[in-house]
Write an enzyme that holds these catalytic residues in place. Structure first.
Site, PDB file in Angstrom:
ATOM      1  CB  ALA A  49      -0.937  -0.012   1.207  1.00 16.38           C
ATOM      2  CD  GLU A  71       8.780  -0.211   7.342  1.00 14.33           C
ATOM      3  OE1 GLU A  71       7.796  -0.188   6.605  1.00 14.33           O
ATOM      4  OE2 GLU A  71       8.784  -0.774   8.476  1.00 14.33           O
ATOM      5  CG  ASN A  79       2.519  -8.832   7.386  1.00  7.59           C
ATOM      6  OD1 ASN A  79       3.427  -9.445   7.937  1.00  7.59           O
ATOM      7  ND2 ASN A  79       1.434  -8.443   8.005  1.00  7.59           N
ATOM      8  N   GLY A  85       2.489 -13.758  -3.055  1.00 10.81           N
ATOM      9  CA  GLY A  85       2.501 -13.274  -4.444  1.00 10.81           C
ATOM     10  C   GLY A  85       1.230 -13.590  -5.215  1.00 10.81           C
ATOM     11  NE  ARG A 328      -7.223 -17.279   3.151  1.00  8.90           N
ATOM     12  CZ  ARG A 328      -6.329 -16.384   2.803  1.00  8.90           C
ATOM     13  NH1 ARG A 328      -6.201 -15.262   3.482  1.00  8.90           N
ATOM     14  NH2 ARG A 328      -5.551 -16.593   1.764  1.00  8.90           N
ATOM     15  CD  GLU A 461      -3.456  -7.034   7.205  1.00  7.86           C
ATOM     16  OE1 GLU A 461      -2.562  -7.379   6.396  1.00  7.86           O
ATOM     17  OE2 GLU A 461      -3.656  -7.630   8.287  1.00  7.86           O
TER      18      GLU A 461
HETATM   19  C1  LIG Z   1       2.886 -14.560   5.142  1.00  9.99           C
HETATM   20  C2  LIG Z   1       1.759 -13.849   4.464  1.00  9.99           C
HETATM   21  C3  LIG Z   1       1.374 -14.233   3.178  1.00  9.99           C
HETATM   22  C4  LIG Z   1       0.348 -13.549   2.548  1.00  9.99           C
HETATM   23  N1  LIG Z   1       0.027 -13.880   1.260  1.00  9.99           N
HETATM   24  C5  LIG Z   1      -0.936 -13.178   0.615  1.00  9.99           C
HETATM   25  C6  LIG Z   1      -1.219 -13.411  -0.756  1.00  9.99           C
HETATM   26  O1  LIG Z   1      -0.566 -14.204  -1.429  1.00  9.99           O
HETATM   27  N2  LIG Z   1      -2.210 -12.696  -1.334  1.00  9.99           N
HETATM   28  C7  LIG Z   1      -2.929 -11.748  -0.649  1.00  9.99           C
HETATM   29  O2  LIG Z   1      -3.815 -11.121  -1.221  1.00  9.99           O
HETATM   30  N3  LIG Z   1      -2.635 -11.468   0.642  1.00  9.99           N
HETATM   31  C8  LIG Z   1      -1.664 -12.141   1.282  1.00  9.99           C
HETATM   32  N4  LIG Z   1      -1.353 -11.829   2.572  1.00  9.99           N
HETATM   33  C9  LIG Z   1      -1.916 -10.610   3.159  1.00  9.99           C
HETATM   34  C10 LIG Z   1      -1.188  -9.392   2.583  1.00  9.99           C
HETATM   35  O3  LIG Z   1       0.149  -9.723   2.305  1.00  9.99           O
HETATM   36  C11 LIG Z   1      -1.197  -8.196   3.537  1.00  9.99           C
HETATM   37  O4  LIG Z   1      -2.519  -7.881   3.857  1.00  9.99           O
HETATM   38  C12 LIG Z   1      -0.538  -7.005   2.851  1.00  9.99           C
HETATM   39  O5  LIG Z   1       0.807  -7.298   2.530  1.00  9.99           O
HETATM   40  C13 LIG Z   1      -0.580  -5.772   3.732  1.00  9.99           C
HETATM   41  O6  LIG Z   1       0.097  -4.745   3.048  1.00  9.99           O
HETATM   42  P1  LIG Z   1       0.210  -3.309   3.678  1.00  9.99           P
HETATM   43  O7  LIG Z   1       0.975  -2.492   2.718  1.00  9.99           O
HETATM   44  O8  LIG Z   1      -1.119  -2.860   4.129  1.00  9.99           O
HETATM   45  O9  LIG Z   1       1.045  -3.579   5.023  1.00  9.99           O
HETATM   46  P2  LIG Z   1       2.514  -4.178   5.205  1.00  9.99           P
HETATM   47  O10 LIG Z   1       3.000  -4.837   3.992  1.00  9.99           O
HETATM   48  O11 LIG Z   1       2.485  -4.984   6.447  1.00  9.99           O
HETATM   49  O12 LIG Z   1       3.389  -2.880   5.406  1.00  9.99           O
HETATM   50  C14 LIG Z   1       3.156  -2.012   6.500  1.00  9.99           C
HETATM   51  C15 LIG Z   1       4.478  -1.405   6.906  1.00  9.99           C
HETATM   52  O13 LIG Z   1       4.225  -0.359   7.837  1.00  9.99           O
HETATM   53  C16 LIG Z   1       5.252  -0.379   8.802  1.00  9.99           C
HETATM   54  N5  LIG Z   1       4.799   0.293  10.021  1.00  9.99           N
HETATM   55  C17 LIG Z   1       3.885  -0.142  10.927  1.00  9.99           C
HETATM   56  N6  LIG Z   1       3.798   0.727  11.952  1.00  9.99           N
HETATM   57  C18 LIG Z   1       4.676   1.728  11.678  1.00  9.99           C
HETATM   58  C19 LIG Z   1       5.070   2.907  12.384  1.00  9.99           C
HETATM   59  N7  LIG Z   1       4.584   3.203  13.594  1.00  9.99           N
HETATM   60  N8  LIG Z   1       6.009   3.718  11.829  1.00  9.99           N
HETATM   61  C20 LIG Z   1       6.568   3.402  10.617  1.00  9.99           C
HETATM   62  N9  LIG Z   1       6.253   2.288   9.934  1.00  9.99           N
HETATM   63  C21 LIG Z   1       5.309   1.465  10.450  1.00  9.99           C
HETATM   64  C22 LIG Z   1       5.488  -1.857   9.022  1.00  9.99           C
HETATM   65  O14 LIG Z   1       6.756  -2.075   9.608  1.00  9.99           O
HETATM   66  C23 LIG Z   1       5.384  -2.402   7.600  1.00  9.99           C
HETATM   67  O15 LIG Z   1       6.621  -2.451   6.965  1.00  9.99           O
HETATM   68  C24 LIG Z   1      -0.323 -12.500   3.216  1.00  9.99           C
HETATM   69  C25 LIG Z   1       0.055 -12.135   4.514  1.00  9.99           C
HETATM   70  C26 LIG Z   1       1.087 -12.800   5.132  1.00  9.99           C
HETATM   71  C27 LIG Z   1       1.488 -12.406   6.532  1.00  9.99           C
END
Ligand SMILES: Cc1cc2nc3c(=O)[nH]c(=O)nc-3n(C[C@H](O)[C@H](O)[C@H](O)COP(=O)(O)OP(=O)(O)OC[C@H]3O[C@@H](n4cnc5c(N)ncnc54)[C@H](O)[C@@H]3O)c2cc1C
Length: 503
Positions: A49, A71, A79, A85, A328, A461
């Site tokens: 995101a 970050e 995550n 993928g 799920r 998320e």
């Molecule tokens: C192992 C695994 C496999 C998955 N596989 C799939 C899949 O194949 N397909 C699918 O659709 N979904 C999958 N999911 C779900 C999906 O990957 C996640 O919902 C998605 O990656 C979330 O992305 P995001 O950018 O919202 O958050 P994230 O990728 O978690 O990134 C958020 C970032 O914000 C940072 N952060 C948090 N708090 C702070 C703060 N206070 N200050 C600065 N930085 C901060 C964190 O350190 C992190 O790096 C999977 C999840 C997991 C755990």
């Protein structure tokens, strides 16, 4: 001078992946005045995101604009980088080549069913309508490649899930990082943790964020002329916060998430009056194994091979108890209700579909056995009852109908009969938080009156309401990329609203 020490990002690459690209140098894009930095847009979080928001914001603003990604971890990707993928898409080229009929309405129906109608339909529709554009954007702008074959994941009524070549979120994060690397107006600040929002005098507009350098401990104010994008991910690893939302998910339940998947940004947004939505809706993953930590290897095997081409059995009865391709929630709860781990069984033919094809690499979590009798001995099951269970299942495969549990059989399904047979123990782990900040179609965070909080956007998320009661597999990647791009675009295009005091 800027108080940040900008570090080269190091991706959490798994051993099978090539090393991640490094930024040449992280130029000091920020204009700094003591402990105050001014930028156009700040993005909190560097997962799907956050990176898509930054890339999109960058494309909307001139080269001399300033977009900061903060970050808290020492590595990028949250995550997202360890994700499998997988991305759901309606109308992809792969679906068309396979003559699969699909529609926005059908995917909405599937997601509403899994989400028990708690999904907010306008957000859901927007995300699904964007899916083909999002996939094309990843292909054309980022150079991401997908496997030719679409797969059908649990709860989806047709095959619509694309998988990256290595079945890894790293395949998406790495090119996104390269794209960020190529932008002169984006800077990534690692080891930099969001602390709180800076509000205007009336307390109704976000004007920036306070951050802390994780190494030195010094605090900095980042004033954001156009907006802040919260992209800090979910809170599956935040045991105190998640167990208040749902007391069943205390410290005894493991999680698939990285340890930084915590709620501090969400909590601060609530403190400034953001509307929470469905925070107690926390998802368990049914394909995880108690025999390994975190997400592990079992899901790669079960998602591609074990669930679509095999069976899940209660080792105490040696019988099936659930539709292996149900949603799920159904699958996780039926395993938890048993009170002990289930065993997933598939034969050599089915095992070929594992998302990680090197089966030896999956041992010892996934175990090969030369016969079903040998497998029964290992898991303490009855060979006679299991033989009957497999026969009943194979009879269903022959007629194309699973009378007992209604599992949808794929066209290339075969009976379970070819050695070696593979077994993997299953016990659910906390995987995803469906709830979060309520957003609108522009990714604006809403206040308690349902109006946008000016200057604050959210995607991924940390935002809630899209997946409702339960998320279907492969829909989070789509959600993050679709709303990440919207949030970045909207923040970048907002009229600059703060006057920066002269030095
Ligand atoms: C192992 C695994 C496999 C998955 N596989 C799939 C899949 O194949 N397909 C699918 O659709 N979904 C999958 N999911 C779900 C999906 O990957 C996640 O919902 C998605 O990656 C979330 O992305 P995001 O950018 O919202 O958050 P994230 O990728 O978690 O990134 C958020 C970032 O914000 C940072 N952060 C948090 N708090 C702070 C703060 N206070 N200050 C600065 N930085 C901060 C964190 O350190 C992190 O790096 C999977 C999840 C997991 C755990």
């Amino acid at each position: 001078m800027t108080p940040f020490k900008c570090l080269l990002p190091v991706l959490l690459a798994t051993s099978s992946h090539p090393p991640p690209p490094k930024l040449h140098s992280v130029s000091e894009v920020a204009v700094s005045t003591g402990s105050r930095v001014v930028c156009d847009v700040a993005v909190v979080g560097s997962g799907f995101a956050g990176l898509s928001a930054a890339i999109e914001a960058s494309s909307q603003l001139p080269d001399n604009a300033k977009i900061l990604i903060v970050e808290k971890n020492h590595v990028v990707g949250g995550n997202s980088v360890m994700n499998a993928g997988q991305i759901a898409c309606v109308g992809s080229e792969a679906q068309q080549l396979a003559n699969i009929e699909d529609s926005v309405e059908l995917m909405m129906e599937d997601m509403l069913k899994a989400g028990v109608d708690l999904n907010h339909p306008h957000l859901l529709r927007k995300m699904i309508e964007e899916s083909n554009n999002v996939v094309k954007w990843t292909e054309q702008e980022l150079g991401i490649e997908y496997r030719e074959r679409v797969t059908q994941m649990g709860g989806h009524s047709v095959p619509r899930t694309l998988s990256t070549l290595n079945a890894s979120g790293n395949d998406i994060v790495r090119p996104m990082l390269s794209a960020v690397q190529g932008k002169t107006n984006v800077e990534l600040l690692l080891d930099t943790s969001f602390q709180s929002f800076i509000m205007n005098d009336r307390g109704d507009r976000v004007q920036g964020i306070r951050v802390k350098n994780a190494k030195k401990g010094d605090e900095t104010e980042i004033l954001c002329k156009r907006g802040v994008v919260a992209a800090s991910g979910g809170f599956s690893a935040d045991v105190p916060f998640r167990s208040i939302q749902n007391p069943s998910f205390d410290e005894k339940v493991m999680s698939t998430n990285q340890p930084g998947a915590t709620a501090e940004v969400l909590k601060e947004a609530l403190r400034i009056g953001a509307m929470p939505v469905q925070l107690s809706r926390i998802q368990l993953g049914p394909w995880t194994s108690p025999d390994e930590h975190g997400f592990g290897k079992a899901p790669f095997f079960c998602l591609g091979a074990g669930f679509p081409y095999g069976i899940i059995v209660d080792p105490e009865t040696s019988k099936r108890f659930v539709n292996e391709l149900g949603n799920r929630f159904e699958r996780s709860m039926s395993i938890l209700k048993m009170g002990h781990p289930a065993v997933c069984i598939v034969d050599a033919e089915g095992a070929q579909h594992s998302l990680k094809p090197d089966l030896e690499e999956l041992e010892p979590t996934v175990k090969p056995f030369q016969s079903l009798e040998e497998l029964c001995e290992h898991y303490g099951m009855s060979p006679q009852v299991l033989a009957q269970t497999v026969k009943d299942y194979n009879d269903g495969v022959a007629t194309g109908k699973d009378e007992e549990f209604g599992k949808p059989f794929r066209d290339d399904i075969k009976p379970i009969e070819t050695a070696p047979f593979y077994g993997v123990r299953l016990w659910p782990k906390v995987h995803h938080t469906m709830g979060g900040l309520q957003i609108d179609e522009n990714a604006s965070v809403l206040n308690l009156d349902g109006n946008p909080i000016e200057g604050l956007y959210a995607a991924g998320e940390v935002a809630g309401g899209i997946h409702g009661g339960d998320r279907l597999g492969s829909c989070a990647t789509l959600d993050c990329l679709a709303f990440g791009r919207v949030a970045g675009r909207k923040a970048a295009c907002a009229t600059p609203s703060i006057v920066v005091p002269p030095e």
